[in-house]
Design an enzyme around this catalytic site. Sequence first.
Site, PDB file in Angstrom:
ATOM      1  N   LYS A 118       0.980  -1.137  -0.094  1.00 41.54           N
ATOM      2  CA  LYS A 118       0.114  -0.016  -0.114  1.00 41.54           C
ATOM      3  C   LYS A 118       0.861   1.167  -0.273  1.00 41.54           C
ATOM      4  O   LYS A 118       1.852   1.101   0.854  1.00 41.54           O
ATOM      5  CB  LYS A 118      -0.812   0.034   1.281  1.00 41.54           C
ATOM      6  CG  LYS A 118      -2.033   0.925   1.348  1.00 41.54           C
ATOM      7  CD  LYS A 118      -2.815   0.709   2.560  1.00 41.54           C
ATOM      8  CE  LYS A 118      -3.974   1.905   3.030  1.00 41.54           C
ATOM      9  NZ  LYS A 118      -4.647   1.518   4.082  1.00 41.54           N
ATOM     10  N   SER A 199      -9.454   1.365   3.326  1.00 44.89           N
ATOM     11  CA  SER A 199      -8.529   2.196   2.491  1.00 44.89           C
ATOM     12  C   SER A 199      -7.507   1.520   1.630  1.00 44.89           C
ATOM     13  O   SER A 199      -7.077   1.990   0.801  1.00 44.89           O
ATOM     14  CB  SER A 199      -7.764   3.554   3.113  1.00 44.89           C
ATOM     15  OG  SER A 199      -7.186   2.770   4.217  1.00 44.89           O
ATOM     16  N   SER A 223      -9.711  -1.086   7.415  1.00 46.68           N
ATOM     17  CA  SER A 223      -9.137  -0.912   5.907  1.00 46.68           C
ATOM     18  C   SER A 223      -8.386  -2.078   5.277  1.00 46.68           C
ATOM     19  O   SER A 223      -8.049  -2.073   4.068  1.00 46.68           O
ATOM     20  CB  SER A 223      -8.031   0.404   5.997  1.00 46.68           C
ATOM     21  OG  SER A 223      -8.742   1.395   6.151  1.00 46.68           O
TER      22      SER A 223
END
Length: 569
Positions: A118, A199, A223
């Site tokens: 990420k 996210s 997330s």
Amino acid sequence: MWFQKLCVALALSLATCPNNIFSLAEPSPNPSTAVGGKPFPPLIEATLEDLISGLEDGRFTSVDLVNAYTARIMEVNSTLKMVTYLNPDALSIAAEADALRAEGTVLGPLHGIPILIKNNIATNDSEPNTAGSYALLGAKVPQDSTVAAKLRKAGAIILGKANLSQWANWRSDNTSNGWTADGGQTEGAYYPGQDPSGSSSGSGVASSLGLALAALGTETDGSIVSPSNVNNLVGIKPTVGLTSRFLVIPISEHQDTVGPMARTVKDAAYILSAIAGKDSNDNYTDAIPFDTIPDYAAACDHDALKGKRLGIPRNVFDITGAEEQYGPIVAAFNASLEVFRAAGAEIVDDIFLEGYEVLARSNYELTVLGADFVTNIASYFAKLSYNPNNITTLEELQEFTQGFPIEDWPERDTRIWQRALDLGFTNDSPEFWSNYTADLYYGGLLGVTGALTNFSLDALILPTTFSSTLPAVIGAPIVTVPLGKYPENQTVIPNSFGNLNDTAPNIPFGISFLGKHFSEEKLIGLAYAFEQRTLVRNTIKPYIEPKTELADVVCKRQAGGKEQRAIRL
Ligand SMILES: *[C@@H]1O[C@H](CO)[C@@H](O)[C@H](O)[C@H]1NC(C)=O
Ligand SMILES: *[C@@H]1O[C@H](CO)[C@@H](O)[C@H](O)[C@H]1NC(C)=O
Ligand SMILES: *[C@@H]1O[C@H](CO)[C@@H](O)[C@H](O)[C@H]1NC(C)=O
Ligand SMILES: *[C@@H]1O[C@H](CO)[C@@H](O)[C@H](O)[C@H]1NC(C)=O
Ligand SMILES: *[C@@H]1O[C@H](CO)[C@@H](O)[C@H](O)[C@H]1NC(C)=O
Ligand SMILES: *[C@@H]1O[C@H](CO)[C@@H](O)[C@H](O)[C@H]1NC(C)=O
Ligand SMILES: *[C@@H]1O[C@H](CO)[C@@H](O)[C@H](O)[C@H]1NC(C)=O
Ligand SMILES: *[C@@H]1O[C@H](CO)[C@@H](O)[C@H](O)[C@H]1NC(C)=O
Ligand SMILES: *[C@@H]1O[C@H](CO)[C@@H](O)[C@H](O)[C@H]1NC(C)=O
Ligand SMILES: *[C@@H]1O[C@H](CO)[C@@H](O)[C@H](O)[C@H]1NC(C)=O
Ligand SMILES: CC(=O)N[C@H]1CO[C@H](CO)[C@@H](O)[C@@H]1O
């Protein structure tokens, strides 16, 4: 050494390649078989053990894996925008991994295996570390984040940075999941315009489509598990402190954690063992209660559910009034109880978590996250070795964001930041502690850990759509596994921003296992036993899928590489 290399070359030359070599743009329609009739694993399903087996018997190399995954990313990125940056060093790192393997040096199970991370997990290489914001475009860190360093030490290849919800979804009240200024709008692969959740949006979409073995995500509240939920994945949200957050762009030291998002429980477990561990740069890891990190893959036991007690906190997923959206999820969850019983588990249904009711009406968590963020983002800025816009505080970050048109303000507001600034206190104040201890009490004794103790449970189970908040506020772990998908006649429901489809036919959902702090080994066992009995992931197909397979890159290399090899030999 030379002999071994020769054998690899000979073995490869036996691969069954089509006479006319398909180009990468026009991939082979039928991934052919390779050495000794062993097939190339289809990359949308390939497990870590499949890849290790192919690397070991010389069917393909780590360079082939990087080439295949890169081609797959480029096939779908213009539609799904799930990978923001490719690591320009990935091929040379792969070649080194291949050379080491040829010499007989294998650093661990992840040796030579491409993994995406990420874009809030910083690396000290030429890749950007932006959390999706122009405020950090060009920023440099003095060393790798601890989890990135651990991946490299385990031999993994960091393939690139996955798109996310900007600032891990900690900026705006009215933005969309998976949107960043520097990476665009990520979409899910199971329905046109699918909300990828967030996210860790890009990590979820990329891992699900086989654009790398797996991806790392981060979770503060949902997330990892939520994008795993809607992207047909296994996600492990580790206990806060099991994985270091050093040089991970923060929201909250009390709730942030880094974990794997993979297609199988076992793959996620292998990755967790590689990234977990104590780190003097993140003293929350001092709480790890064991000296040696468990071999989480070894916890994958088909019989793990036998004799276990699983509790269902029904009040956490009361869907009255929202049956159209959540009815199919709860129906699938209800049906799954038979699987648990047949596997020898005992279900303790309808446990009431009083703490959930209190937390649902409170602002404790938002207060904790806000106060943490003011402190923690400033500490992160202070650690940068190059800070392109000289931003040192949240006030300055907000000012920059509101003045930079591509940041899409005010269309996407910055009210989350304004509320954090308006608190007027940081995370060492009495007001902070009263909110944080309220979280621990209602999420713990009156929530997850209280229920586990009071009812002598091994885990709580519930639909992943509703699973994240109680574990979030107390820093406890979650493992999610695919459970089902929305039916063909599902009404399409847009997201609140109005640019994506939140609920639609074919969109997957999962089931979560919740446990005490540092109980990952147990949760992984339970999740694996459920996964192996159901294998739901294989029954759900994306509407868009890249076509490049290992056969394409291996055959292309063989066709193009003959002269080179002749010269070398
Ligand atoms: C970080 O990267 C810079 C630039 O390549 C290098 O000089 C430095 O040694 C690296 N730091 C560490 C700890 O490896
Ligand atoms: C994927 O698409 C986004 C949005 O257009 C872009 O920012 C990003 O650079 C692309 N990724 C790659 C690897 O080209
Ligand atoms: C959402 O789904 C509807 C109905 O299938 C479709 O018309 C629309 O284009 C989708 N939205 C996006 C952003 O693709
Ligand atoms: C952890 O480190 C921070 C500063 O880095 C310090 O303020 C805090 O007291 C430490 N906590 C513990 C439990 O050691
Ligand atoms: C699921 O099971 C619970 C408890 O038995 C029941 O109250 C609920 O109506 C069921 N929901 C669905 C959608 O089947
Ligand atoms: C940041 O500060 C440095 C050193 O003071 C200065 O040279 C540079 O121009 C500043 N950059 C910006 C974008 O303000
Ligand atoms: C988001 O909120 C801001 C501030 O309230 C407003 O100006 C903007 O129009 C909103 N955007 C959307 C898409 O509703
Ligand atoms: C929690 O934070 C709020 C501000 O958000 C503050 O007013 C309150 O005093 C704090 N403590 C409790 C127990 O609510
Ligand atoms: C667990 O038991 C304690 C002590 O009786 C009680 O205060 C708490 O509410 C219980 N928690 C749950 C979730 O049942
Ligand atoms: C879809 O079909 C099922 C089974 O026929 C039915 O129970 C359900 O109400 C339908 N859902 C919608 C949204 O029409
Ligand atoms: C809009 C934007 O900044 N996109 C960036 C996405 O990432 C590439 C690198 O892969 C940059 O070149 C783009 O500037």
